[in-house]
Design an enzyme around this catalytic site. Structure first.
Site, PDB file in Angstrom:
ATOM      1  N   GLY A  26       0.216  19.050  -9.756  1.00  0.00           N
ATOM      2  CA  GLY A  26       0.472  18.727  -8.357  1.00  0.00           C
ATOM      3  C   GLY A  26      -0.666  19.156  -7.439  1.00  0.00           C
ATOM      4  O   GLY A  26      -1.040  18.423  -6.513  1.00  0.00           O
ATOM      5  N   THR A  27      -1.227  20.313  -7.697  1.00  0.00           N
ATOM      6  CA  THR A  27      -2.293  20.828  -6.824  1.00  0.00           C
ATOM      7  C   THR A  27      -3.501  19.889  -6.849  1.00  0.00           C
ATOM      8  O   THR A  27      -4.041  19.523  -5.801  1.00  0.00           O
ATOM      9  CB  THR A  27      -2.709  22.241  -7.285  1.00  0.00           C
ATOM     10  OG1 THR A  27      -1.551  23.084  -7.201  1.00  0.00           O
ATOM     11  CG2 THR A  27      -3.816  22.811  -6.422  1.00  0.00           C
ATOM     12  N   ASN A  55       9.808  22.414  -1.100  1.00  0.00           N
ATOM     13  CA  ASN A  55      10.021  23.246  -2.286  1.00  0.00           C
ATOM     14  C   ASN A  55      10.714  24.569  -1.988  1.00  0.00           C
ATOM     15  O   ASN A  55      11.209  25.222  -2.902  1.00  0.00           O
ATOM     16  CB  ASN A  55       8.685  23.517  -2.982  1.00  0.00           C
ATOM     17  CG  ASN A  55       7.616  23.989  -2.027  1.00  0.00           C
ATOM     18  OD1 ASN A  55       7.247  23.279  -1.090  1.00  0.00           O
ATOM     19  ND2 ASN A  55       7.140  25.189  -2.235  1.00  0.00           N
ATOM     20  N   GLN A  71       8.260  18.073  -5.813  1.00  0.00           N
ATOM     21  CA  GLN A  71       9.590  18.693  -5.923  1.00  0.00           C
ATOM     22  C   GLN A  71      10.704  17.648  -5.963  1.00  0.00           C
ATOM     23  O   GLN A  71      11.789  17.923  -6.450  1.00  0.00           O
ATOM     24  CB  GLN A  71       9.772  19.648  -4.735  1.00  0.00           C
ATOM     25  CG  GLN A  71      10.640  20.843  -4.975  1.00  0.00           C
ATOM     26  CD  GLN A  71      10.238  21.729  -6.145  1.00  0.00           C
ATOM     27  OE1 GLN A  71      10.972  21.839  -7.119  1.00  0.00           O
ATOM     28  NE2 GLN A  71       9.078  22.368  -6.072  1.00  0.00           N
ATOM     29  N   SER A 127       4.021  16.243 -10.624  1.00  0.00           N
ATOM     30  CA  SER A 127       3.663  17.308 -11.566  1.00  0.00           C
ATOM     31  C   SER A 127       4.708  17.356 -12.678  1.00  0.00           C
ATOM     32  O   SER A 127       5.911  17.314 -12.400  1.00  0.00           O
ATOM     33  CB  SER A 127       3.623  18.640 -10.805  1.00  0.00           C
ATOM     34  OG  SER A 127       3.285  19.678 -11.677  1.00  0.00           O
ATOM     35  N   HIS A 135       5.525  19.795 -14.855  1.00  0.00           N
ATOM     36  CA  HIS A 135       6.295  21.007 -15.194  1.00  0.00           C
ATOM     37  C   HIS A 135       7.506  21.267 -14.292  1.00  0.00           C
ATOM     38  O   HIS A 135       8.268  22.197 -14.520  1.00  0.00           O
ATOM     39  CB  HIS A 135       5.380  22.245 -15.262  1.00  0.00           C
ATOM     40  CG  HIS A 135       4.903  22.784 -13.951  1.00  0.00           C
ATOM     41  ND1 HIS A 135       5.377  23.952 -13.426  1.00  0.00           N
ATOM     42  CD2 HIS A 135       3.978  22.320 -13.081  1.00  0.00           C
ATOM     43  CE1 HIS A 135       4.746  24.202 -12.283  1.00  0.00           C
ATOM     44  NE2 HIS A 135       3.904  23.224 -12.051  1.00  0.00           N
ATOM     45  N   THR A 154     -12.062  14.450 -20.115  1.00  0.00           N
ATOM     46  CA  THR A 154     -11.280  13.958 -21.250  1.00  0.00           C
ATOM     47  C   THR A 154      -9.793  14.096 -20.950  1.00  0.00           C
ATOM     48  O   THR A 154      -9.338  15.136 -20.489  1.00  0.00           O
ATOM     49  CB  THR A 154     -11.639  14.758 -22.524  1.00  0.00           C
ATOM     50  OG1 THR A 154     -13.039  14.590 -22.746  1.00  0.00           O
ATOM     51  CG2 THR A 154     -10.857  14.279 -23.730  1.00  0.00           C
ATOM     52  N   CYS A 163       3.635  29.854  -5.641  1.00  0.00           N
ATOM     53  CA  CYS A 163       2.243  30.264  -5.651  1.00  0.00           C
ATOM     54  C   CYS A 163       2.001  31.503  -4.784  1.00  0.00           C
ATOM     55  O   CYS A 163       1.030  32.205  -4.973  1.00  0.00           O
ATOM     56  CB  CYS A 163       1.361  29.111  -5.170  1.00  0.00           C
ATOM     57  SG  CYS A 163       1.796  27.568  -5.975  1.00  0.00           S
TER      58      CYS A 163
HETATM   59  C1  LIG Z   1       5.817  20.557  -3.208  1.00  0.00           C
HETATM   60  C2  LIG Z   1       4.794  21.063  -4.191  1.00  0.00           C
HETATM   61  N1  LIG Z   1       3.560  20.545  -4.186  1.00  0.00           N
HETATM   62  C3  LIG Z   1       2.614  20.943  -5.057  1.00  0.00           C
HETATM   63  C4  LIG Z   1       2.872  21.924  -5.993  1.00  0.00           C
HETATM   64  C5  LIG Z   1       1.801  22.333  -6.950  1.00  0.00           C
HETATM   65  O1  LIG Z   1       2.030  21.759  -8.224  1.00  0.00           O
HETATM   66  P1  LIG Z   1       1.352  22.371  -9.540  1.00  0.00           P
HETATM   67  O2  LIG Z   1       2.048  23.666  -9.824  1.00  0.00           O
HETATM   68  O3  LIG Z   1       1.616  21.339 -10.600  1.00  0.00           O
HETATM   69  O4  LIG Z   1      -0.091  22.517  -9.256  1.00  0.00           O
HETATM   70  C6  LIG Z   1       4.151  22.507  -6.029  1.00  0.00           C
HETATM   71  C7  LIG Z   1       4.451  23.612  -6.975  1.00  0.00           C
HETATM   72  O5  LIG Z   1       5.188  24.537  -6.668  1.00  0.00           O
HETATM   73  C8  LIG Z   1       5.144  22.053  -5.119  1.00  0.00           C
HETATM   74  O6  LIG Z   1       6.383  22.560  -5.122  1.00  0.00           O
END
Ligand SMILES: Cc1ncc(COP(=O)(O)O)c(C=O)c1O
Length: 383
Positions: free
Chosen positions: A71-72, A151, A179, A199, A201, A237, A327
């Protein structure tokens, strides 16, 4: 001691079928999707097979899906990529005060590079008003970025309305759906959205893999430079096992969507009812939107204590919950989301996020509510 995981908004357990699909790829395939020999061709087929599955679940074209590391990276690619591609047209970006740091810190970086960012406010439930988006649009606005669902408190945003406003003005619209995926039915062909972040996970897939949806013909500059992978939009890759797991997780999530929503709702209702029963209605407050919310996130404030004390005590009882975004937990700074919702101090300082999903039972939720009461009583006796 029981061990109860109530932090699914941070990361989720990998579904056994996902692990099985990944193991098969990891043990049987080792080519590089860019190689021209047979091993490379097989690897390419695996990666593109995963892309086809994900695109079919999201109702978009396979070539509109770019695989990323999560996601990041998807958020970073959307924001930096559009800012760079459109900088000659304008330097104004609109986002909200409650975005994930993957968006907010990227915006701060863009400000250092000379872009101007408007951070829209939210109401006390954490919701953005689409009219505020309309009012913020200027001649030099080149991007609007609003998350699908928050989130920390689970509030769902009026994405369709905001997207329609963006369309009226011809401004690219990015949505962080990290989310929301797996909890909301997302059909990209029916949504006025140009970029969307995902994302794996968060939906019982592997960590370290995600995707950015980029609408066909939208101009974007890459973040990473190197090979020609992902149609020159993301060098490196491909993560063959990762995207296979992601695709499997998407298939399962889509097939289970209705059941998951119903099951999460039941867990949520059980938890709130148990809190009322054990802790007492007057001793807690639920933060977030009363109806427009994800079912698997409950953010609760317990004004007689504080977040850190409660989280530590819950951890000692074997219960994993969180404060705000994954985070930033650990550093326990005040939640920018709850601050933007203008919660009173005592609610701001005592909020805990419980998030649930695969593997959780109604007994877990009852047990947790009982433990919260035991902890609060212990703290009361101590003071
Ligand atoms: C709304 C939102 N965006 C982005 C992210 C970041 O995703 P990733 O952990 O896959 O980098 C998160 C993770 O908590 C999230 O909840």
């Amino acid at each position: 001691m029981k061990s109860i995981y109530l932090d699914h908004a941070a990361s989720t357990p990998v579904h056994p079928e996902v692990a099985e699909a990944m193991l098969k790829v990891m043990t049987e395939q080792y080519g590089n999707a860019s190689s021209v020999h047979r091993f490379g061709r097989i690897a390419k087929r695996v990666v593109n097979g995963a892309r086809d599955i994900i695109a079919a679940q999201l109702n978009c074209r396979p070539e509109e899906i770019v695989f990323t590391s999560g996601g990041t990276e998807s958020d970073n690619l959307a924001l930096f990529g559009i800012a760079s591609a459109y900088k000659d047209k304008g330097k104004h970006i609109i986002t909200t005060a409650i975005e994930h740091h993957a968006v907010l810190h990227t915006c701060e970086e863009l400000e250092k590079q000379g872009f101007k960012v408007t951070y829209l406010p939210v109401d006390r439930f954490g919701q953005v008003n689409p009219e505020h988006v309309r009012e913020a649009i200027a001649d030099d606005t080149i991007l609007i970025s609003v998350m699908y669902a928050n989130n920390e408190v689970g509030t769902i945003q009026p994405i369709r309305e905001i997207g329609e406003i963006a369309r009226e003005h011809g401004i690219p619209f990015h949505v962080d759906a990290v989310q929301a995926l797996g909890s909301i039915d997302i059909s990209l062909s029916d949504l006025p959205v140009d970029l969307m972040s995902f994302s794996a996970h968060k939906i019982n897939g592997p960590q370290g893999v995600g995707a950015l949806y980029i609408r066909r013909k939208l101009l974007i500059h890459p973040l990473l430079h190197g090979g020609l992978q992902e149609k020159k939009r993301r060098a490196g890759t491909e993560n063959m096992a990762g995207v296979t797991g992601f695709a499997k997780a998407m298939e399962i999530a889509k097939a289970r969507l209705g059941d998951k929503i119903a099951s999460d709702r039941k867990l949520r209702e059980t938890f709130i009812r148990s809190l009322e029963q054990h802790v007492g209605k007057e001793r807690f407050v639920i933060n977030g939107h009363p109806t427009d919310h994800l079912e698997h996130i409950v953010n609760v404030s317990f004004p007689e204590t504080n977040t850190e004390t409660l989280l530590m005590n819950l951890d000692m009882e074997g219960i994993a919950a969180a404060s705000g975004s994954a985070c930033t937990s650990g550093s326990l700074e005040l939640s920018h989301v709850l601050e933007a919702m203008k919660l009173p101090e005592e609610l701001l300082n005592s909020a805990v996020r419980f998030s649930f999903g695969l593997g959780n039972t109604t007994e877990d939720m009852e047990y947790t509510a009982q433990k919260v009461e035991t902890i609060l009583q212990r703290l009361r006796n101590r003071s």
